[in-house]
Design an enzyme around this catalytic site. Structure first.
Site, PDB file in Angstrom:
ATOM      1  N   HIS A   1       1.250  -1.259  -0.387  1.00  0.00           N
ATOM      2  CA  HIS A   1      -0.039  -0.385   0.432  1.00  0.00           C
ATOM      3  C   HIS A   1       0.322   0.858   0.011  1.00  0.00           C
ATOM      4  O   HIS A   1       0.621   2.365  -0.339  1.00  0.00           O
ATOM      5  CB  HIS A   1      -0.854   0.370   0.912  1.00  0.00           C
TER       6      HIS A   1
ATOM      7  N   LYS B   1       9.653  -3.246   3.601  1.00  0.00           N
ATOM      8  CA  LYS B   1      10.252  -2.991   4.319  1.00  0.00           C
ATOM      9  C   LYS B   1      10.677  -3.685   5.408  1.00  0.00           C
ATOM     10  O   LYS B   1       9.158  -3.736   6.068  1.00  0.00           O
ATOM     11  CB  LYS B   1      10.129  -1.124   4.941  1.00  0.00           C
TER      12      LYS B   1
ATOM     13  N   LYS C   1       2.572  -1.556  11.620  1.00  0.00           N
ATOM     14  CA  LYS C   1       4.589  -1.464  12.832  1.00  0.00           C
ATOM     15  C   LYS C   1       4.699   0.302  11.564  1.00  0.00           C
ATOM     16  O   LYS C   1       4.324   0.939  12.660  1.00  0.00           O
ATOM     17  CB  LYS C   1       5.300  -1.756  12.580  1.00  0.00           C
TER      18      LYS C   1
ATOM     19  N   LYS D   1       9.593  -8.882   5.054  1.00  0.00           N
ATOM     20  CA  LYS D   1      10.263  -9.795   6.223  1.00  0.00           C
ATOM     21  C   LYS D   1      10.928 -10.111   5.226  1.00  0.00           C
ATOM     22  O   LYS D   1      10.412 -11.475   4.280  1.00  0.00           O
ATOM     23  CB  LYS D   1      10.139 -10.539   7.147  1.00  0.00           C
TER      24      LYS D   1
ATOM     25  N   SER E   1      15.885   3.001  10.805  1.00  0.00           N
ATOM     26  CA  SER E   1      15.944   3.084   8.709  1.00  0.00           C
ATOM     27  C   SER E   1      15.350   3.798   7.562  1.00  0.00           C
ATOM     28  O   SER E   1      16.103   3.916   6.752  1.00  0.00           O
ATOM     29  CB  SER E   1      15.684   1.430   8.277  1.00  0.00           C
TER      30      SER E   1
HETATM   31  N1  GLU Z   1      14.269  -5.996  12.325  1.00  0.00           N
HETATM   32  C1  GLU Z   1      13.628  -4.732  12.488  1.00  0.00           C
HETATM   33  C2  GLU Z   1      12.422  -4.833  12.759  1.00  0.00           C
HETATM   34  O1  GLU Z   1      11.362  -5.732  13.185  1.00  0.00           O
HETATM   35  C3  GLU Z   1      14.625  -3.034  11.721  1.00  0.00           C
HETATM   36  C4  GLU Z   1      13.643  -3.221  10.742  1.00  0.00           C
HETATM   37  C5  GLU Z   1      14.255  -1.900   9.775  1.00  0.00           C
HETATM   38  O2  GLU Z   1      14.545  -1.625   9.642  1.00  0.00           O
HETATM   39  O3  GLU Z   1      13.549  -2.063   7.910  1.00  0.00           O
HETATM   40  O4  GLU Z   1      11.703  -4.381  13.099  1.00  0.00           O
END
Ligand code: GLU
Length: 472
Positions: free
Chosen positions: A66, A71, A95, A107, A363
């Site tokens: 979306h 990420k 998140k 992921k 990030s």
């Molecule tokens: N692995 C981290 C998380 O679960 C960071 C992910 C990121 O920075 O893209 O939020």
């Protein structure tokens, strides 16, 4: 894991459905938000140092487009499976929405225990994984941007960006294909401690809410609160550090070989060095050993920070948890059964999908830095320092009084990259905490903070689907 009647992804769906009831969106839109858009499962060979060939199992899941890019981190763990990566990718969508970071969720995972591989083997695996992602168009600054997660760090991110850049010659924004890179490879200052610092900022904001503290018989503020942290990896270590520095007492620390307790407080750096030297967290001078590492989760304390893996607090052990606040630094540490028990016991569980958003927030800052090709602070640092010096000189001249040295330094200081990153993170975590708490307060039938956080996430994602006009 045991005590779990359904999978991790199903538990995310369960929490989502619980919250969806408090929204008014079309069931079709809710269904679309919940679904994982693309799941890429791959197998590739790696030649081990002893000459043998091993087939590696790996994944990348894009939960939602979306917003672009997708990420989310990449984890290296024996436990990696498709369901887990799907669950974690979903959590990334929610998140990012909650902290207003304009990304979809993704992921990745490679099913290996990195301890069983040499550095050379790990490099080969990471580079090959990246090449597989490039081949299928599953990575790129505008497509999908990985980052560190459990079992990975800046070293792996450096291998990823190098592989990507070498396969995409002339791509000016190549550095933005992955975040969590070393600063020398295009990383941003402040990324390493970001998740732990975000956990601290989020819990500090909750602890500053007088009504929330009163309901649990706690004083306002962080000072003198007792804290237990499970997991001394990057997230756990930095969470413990920021709580201790703010005057809390870290009375318990746990790692997978065991846990330790000291009512007077533990210093995370000393414990970290002890573990490095002896190979174990146990037998730390002045501390008591706890038989099982999970015993730490049941210690009497104000704040419990699970900062390791999912499903560690479930229907079986939740009744024995004595903490008044749980801060989910890990992804998915508490199951929906645990949530029910926390509600009965008036334990406040501050949910993962916003509390550990510090990593992805910074990030986002790193990605912006890569796309803008300029370090934060470069344009304004000296200008601000000159201006502040001028103002200070004027004040001293007009009043005839001198500002002391410490104050002078503080006032004159122009922002550096790390100052700006920390400040952006603080603002993000405070705003997110207040937004979720407001949703909860405005609708008293919402049972817990996780559900309020999901309601917030669903509102934002559903609205952006509507704005995009994806459903004509
Ligand atoms: N692995 C981290 C998380 O679960 C960071 C992910 C990121 O920075 O893209 O939020």
């Amino acid at each position: 894991m045991s005590h779990q009647p359904y999978s991790f992804f199903q538990s995310v769906e369960k929490s989502f459905d619980k919250a969806a009831k408090f929204t008014k969106f079309d069931p079709g839109i809710l269904e679309q938000i919940k679904a994982c858009n693309s799941v890429y499962q791959m197998r590739f060979p790696v030649k081990r140092d002893d000459g043998s060939i091993e087939v590696i199992e790996a994944y990348r899941v894009q939960h939602s487009q979306h917003k672009s890019p997708c990420k989310g981190g990449i984890r290296f763990s024996d436990e990696v499976n498709q369901d887990e990566v799907m669950a974690l990718a979903s959590l990334m969508t929610y998140k990012c929405a909650i902290v207003n970071v304009p990304f979809g969720g993704g992921k990745g995972g490679i099913k290996i225990n990195p301890r069983n591989y040499s550095e050379y083997e790990l490099e080969k695996i990471t580079r090959r994984y990246t090449a597989e992602l490039v081949k299928k168009n599953f990575i790129g600054p505008g497509i999908d941007v990985p980052a560190p997660d459990y079992g990975t760090g800046p070293r792996e991110m450096a291998w990823i960006v190098d592989t990507y850049a070498s396969l995409k010659p002339g791509e000016i924004d190549a550095a933005g294909c992955v975040t969590g890179k070393p600063v020398t490879q295009g990383g941003v200052r402040g990324r390493t401690e970001a998740t732990g610092l975000g956990v601290f900022f989020g819990i500090r904001e909750v602890c500053n809410m007088a009504d929330v503290m009163k309901e649990r018989g706690l004083e306002v503020g962080i000072k003198n609160k007792t804290v237990v942290v499970q997991g001394l990896g990057n997230v756990g270590y930095h969470s413990a550090k920021f709580f201790r520095e703010a005057g809390a007492k870290v009375i318990g620390l746990a790692e997978y070989e065991g846990a330790i307790f000291n009512a007077e407080g533990l210093n995370e750096e000393d414990v970290f060095q002890h573990r490095k030297k002896t190979g174990s967290i146990l037998n730390f001078p002045g501390a008591t050993n706890l038989v099982k590492n999970t015993d730490a989760l049941e210690l009497e304390c104000d704040i419990l920070i699970p900062a390791a893996l999912e499903n560690v607090i479930n229907g079986e052990n939740a009744p024995r948890v004595k903490a008044k606040i749980i801060g989910e630094a890990a992804n998915g540490p508490c199951t929906p059964e645990a949530d029910e028990i926390f509600m009965q016991k008036n334990i406040l569980c501050v949910p993962d999908m916003y509390l550990n958003a510090g990593g992805v927030t910074v990030s986002y800052f790193e990605w912006l830095k890569n796309l803008s090709h300029v370090r934060y602070g470069r344009m304004e640092k000296r200008f601000t320092e000159n201006l502040n010096t001028h103002i200070l000189n004027q004040i001293e001249g007009l009043t005839g009084k001198q500002v002391d040295e410490i104050e002078r330094k503080f006032i004159m200081h122009g922002p550096e990259e790390q100052d700006l990153v920390h400040s952006g993170l603080e603002e993000t975590m405070i705003t997110a905490t207040r937004e979720i708490m407001d949703i909860w307060k405005n609708n008293p039938s919402i049972p817990d903070m996780r559900t309020a956080a999901y309601v917030n996430a669903i509102n934002k994602v559903a609205t952006s689907y509507a704005e995009l006009g994806i459903f004509p």
